[in-house]
Scaffold this motif. Structure first.
Motif, short mmCIF file in Angstrom:
data_model
loop_
_atom_site.label_atom_id
_atom_site.label_comp_id
_atom_site.label_asym_id
_atom_site.label_seq_id
_atom_site.Cartn_x
_atom_site.Cartn_y
_atom_site.Cartn_z
N VAL A 1 0.83 -1.21 0.00
CA VAL A 1 0.00 0.00 0.00
C VAL A 1 0.86 1.25 0.00
O VAL A 1 0.58 2.21 -0.72
CB VAL A 1 -0.95 -0.01 1.22
N VAL A 2 1.91 1.27 0.81
CA VAL A 2 2.76 2.46 0.87
C VAL A 2 3.83 2.44 -0.22
O VAL A 2 4.48 3.46 -0.47
CB VAL A 2 3.41 2.61 2.25
N LEU A 3 4.04 1.30 -0.86
CA LEU A 3 4.97 1.26 -1.99
C LEU A 3 4.35 1.88 -3.24
O LEU A 3 5.06 2.34 -4.14
CB LEU A 3 5.37 -0.20 -2.29
N VAL A 4 3.02 1.90 -3.29
CA VAL A 4 2.33 2.41 -4.49
C VAL A 4 2.71 3.85 -4.81
O VAL A 4 3.06 4.16 -5.96
CB VAL A 4 0.80 2.26 -4.34
N PRO A 5 2.68 4.82 -3.85
CA PRO A 5 3.07 6.18 -4.22
C PRO A 5 4.52 6.31 -4.67
O PRO A 5 4.83 7.13 -5.55
CB PRO A 5 2.82 6.98 -2.93
N LEU A 6 5.41 5.48 -4.11
CA LEU A 6 6.81 5.53 -4.52
C LEU A 6 6.97 5.03 -5.96
O LEU A 6 7.69 5.63 -6.77
CB LEU A 6 7.67 4.69 -3.57
N LEU A 7 6.29 3.94 -6.30
CA LEU A 7 6.36 3.41 -7.65
C LEU A 7 5.65 4.33 -8.65
O LEU A 7 6.05 4.42 -9.81
CB LEU A 7 5.75 2.01 -7.70
N SER A 8 4.59 4.99 -8.20
CA SER A 8 3.90 5.93 -9.07
C SER A 8 4.81 7.09 -9.46
O SER A 8 4.77 7.59 -10.58
CB SER A 8 2.64 6.48 -8.37
N LEU A 9 5.67 7.50 -8.52
CA LEU A 9 6.64 8.56 -8.81
C LEU A 9 7.62 8.11 -9.87
O LEU A 9 7.95 8.86 -10.79
CB LEU A 9 7.38 8.95 -7.52
N ILE A 10 8.08 6.87 -9.76
CA ILE A 10 9.08 6.35 -10.70
C ILE A 10 8.47 6.06 -12.07
O ILE A 10 9.02 6.43 -13.11
CB ILE A 10 9.73 5.08 -10.14
N LEU A 11 7.31 5.40 -12.07
CA LEU A 11 6.71 4.94 -13.33
C LEU A 11 5.85 5.98 -14.01
O LEU A 11 5.88 6.14 -15.24
CB LEU A 11 5.87 3.68 -13.08
N ALA B 1 1.54 10.59 2.02
CA ALA B 1 2.04 9.32 1.48
C ALA B 1 3.51 9.13 1.85
O ALA B 1 3.93 8.02 2.20
CB ALA B 1 1.87 9.28 -0.03
N ALA B 2 4.28 10.22 1.77
CA ALA B 2 5.70 10.14 2.13
C ALA B 2 5.87 9.82 3.61
O ALA B 2 6.68 8.98 4.01
CB ALA B 2 6.40 11.44 1.77
N VAL B 3 5.09 10.52 4.46
CA VAL B 3 5.15 10.26 5.90
C VAL B 3 4.73 8.83 6.21
O VAL B 3 5.33 8.14 7.04
CB VAL B 3 4.27 11.27 6.67
N GLY B 4 3.68 8.37 5.51
CA GLY B 4 3.21 7.01 5.71
C GLY B 4 4.25 5.98 5.34
O GLY B 4 4.41 4.96 6.02
N SER B 5 4.99 6.24 4.28
CA SER B 5 6.03 5.31 3.84
C SER B 5 7.14 5.20 4.88
O SER B 5 7.63 4.10 5.18
CB SER B 5 6.60 5.77 2.50
N VAL B 6 7.56 6.35 5.42
CA VAL B 6 8.62 6.34 6.43
C VAL B 6 8.14 5.63 7.70
O VAL B 6 8.88 4.83 8.30
CB VAL B 6 9.05 7.79 6.75
N THR B 7 6.91 5.90 8.10
CA THR B 7 6.35 5.25 9.29
C THR B 7 6.29 3.74 9.11
O THR B 7 6.65 2.97 10.01
CB THR B 7 4.94 5.80 9.58
N GLY C 1 5.78 -2.72 15.84
CA GLY C 1 6.06 -2.63 14.40
C GLY C 1 4.79 -2.79 13.58
O GLY C 1 4.58 -2.07 12.60
N CYS C 2 3.92 -3.72 13.98
CA CYS C 2 2.65 -3.91 13.29
C CYS C 2 1.82 -2.63 13.33
O CYS C 2 1.21 -2.21 12.34
CB CYS C 2 1.86 -5.05 13.92
N ALA C 3 1.80 -2.00 14.52
CA ALA C 3 1.05 -0.76 14.67
C ALA C 3 1.61 0.34 13.77
O ALA C 3 0.86 1.09 13.13
CB ALA C 3 1.07 -0.31 16.13
N PHE C 4 2.93 0.43 13.69
CA PHE C 4 3.56 1.44 12.83
C PHE C 4 3.22 1.21 11.36
O PHE C 4 2.93 2.15 10.62
CB PHE C 4 5.09 1.41 13.02
N ILE C 5 3.27 -0.05 10.95
CA ILE C 5 2.96 -0.37 9.55
C ILE C 5 1.51 -0.02 9.24
O ILE C 5 1.20 0.59 8.22
CB ILE C 5 3.24 -1.84 9.24
N PHE C 6 0.60 -0.39 10.14
CA PHE C 6 -0.81 -0.11 9.90
C PHE C 6 -1.08 1.39 9.88
O PHE C 6 -1.80 1.90 9.02
CB PHE C 6 -1.67 -0.79 10.98
N ILE C 7 -0.46 2.13 10.81
CA ILE C 7 -0.60 3.58 10.81
C ILE C 7 -0.02 4.17 9.53
O ILE C 7 -0.59 5.10 8.93
CB ILE C 7 0.09 4.20 12.05
N GLY C 8 1.11 3.63 9.10
CA GLY C 8 1.72 4.10 7.85
C GLY C 8 0.81 3.87 6.66
O GLY C 8 0.69 4.74 5.78
#
Length: 301
Positions: free
Chosen positions: A102-112, A121-127, A273-280
């Protein structure tokens, strides 16, 4: 109609989360690629039978086959590496690492697609990345090869999310689902026959094993044919953002199922870690900037 589509997507997330446990049990008898080949073949047979029954073969256009093949390759990467990863890591970790798609999608959208990700989205990816570290290296058994395989699978699922949003505008949901499913079946069988011991795996004893047979039927018809048809269809009635947000419940359902079914528990660091991923995942999809602008406008008024 939107509430029905979104409720159906939540049902899909529940199915996918629950199947982590039963798939892990089934691949003790069938190797991962051959298991996925059988699973997707059964689903494809059902979908193409429905296409023939509804006399929609004319919708299997060259564009549908092209788009379905691309989606199928993405799904093959996702499911093959996710299932292989289950051989070496836990159900809970598999669910949450898969959720990183889910959080990889905005990063790949930037590249592709050259689309800059929003601030949330950026904050979510880092989290989520911090959560991944806590989950895998910070107290849930440490980072292992299984986690790495599942992470590659998450990349495949992320590509699938991006391309599904584009391709559903040009093909019917049923035919596009059928083509991508048969593609996954073919690629998994090729890989299984080349890389796995199919002679000893594809035996009557293994295929009729209650655990294997029930898992194949559940994953083929519910978690594959029905689930991907719902996912493809639902985008006509709701937004891609809401689709991804609802599907982010999958790892939560996976962890809950593992806890209640096989008593699989995470350490404190793993739970954090699970909580961080879900929040991200949530931060990556919630329009924080619009909400802040709305609050600012409300305060001024």
């Amino acid at each position: 109609m939107r509430w029905l589509a979104e409720l159906s997507l939540l049902f899909v997330a529940l199915i996918w989360g629950v199947t982590f446990v039963i798939v892990q049990q089934a691949i003790a008898f069938l190797p991962p690629l051959l298991f996925n080949g059988l699973r997707f073949l059964l689903a494809a047979l059902l979908l193409f039978a429905i296409i023939l029954f509804r006399k929609e073969t004319a919708k299997l256009t060259a564009k549908t086959w092209k788009h379905g093949l691309i989606l199928g390759v993405c799904l093959t990467i996702g499911y093959a590496f996710q299932t292989i990863g289950l051989l070496y890591t836990t159900v809970s970790k598999t669910g949450f690492i898969t959720g990183l798609s889910v959080v990889l999608v905005p990063l790949l959208s930037l590249i592709l697609l050259k689309k800059r990700p929003a601030l949330n989205a950026a904050v979510g990816s880092v989290t989520a990345a911090a959560g991944l570290y806590l989950l895998t290296a910070g107290g849930a058994g440490g980072w292992n090869i299984g986690d790495f395989f599942v992470l590659i699978g998450a990349l495949g699922f992320a590509f699938h999310i991006i391309y599904t949003d584009v391709f559903t505008q040009h093909s019917s949901a049923l035919t596009l689902t059928a083509v991508q499913v048969i593609t996954v079946a073919a690629l998994c069988f090729i890989g299984g026959f080349l890389l796995e011991d199919w002679h000893s795996a594809l035996t009557a004893a293994n295929l009729t094993n209650p655990s294997v047979l029930s898992t194949l039927l559940i994953t083929a018809f519910l978690a594959t044919a029905l689930a991907f048809f719902i996912q493809t269809s639902a985008q006509k009635y709701t937004t891609p953002t809401r689709v991804v947000l609802i599907l982010s419940m999958e790892p939560v359902f996976g962890a809950l199922t593992a806890f209640f079914w096989i008593d699989e528990r995470l350490t404190a660091a793993g739970l954090t870690g699970c909580a961080f991923i879900f929040i991200g995942m949530l931060l990556a999809e919630i329009p924080v900037q619009k909400w802040l602008n709305f609050r600012s406008a409300a305060d001024k008024s």
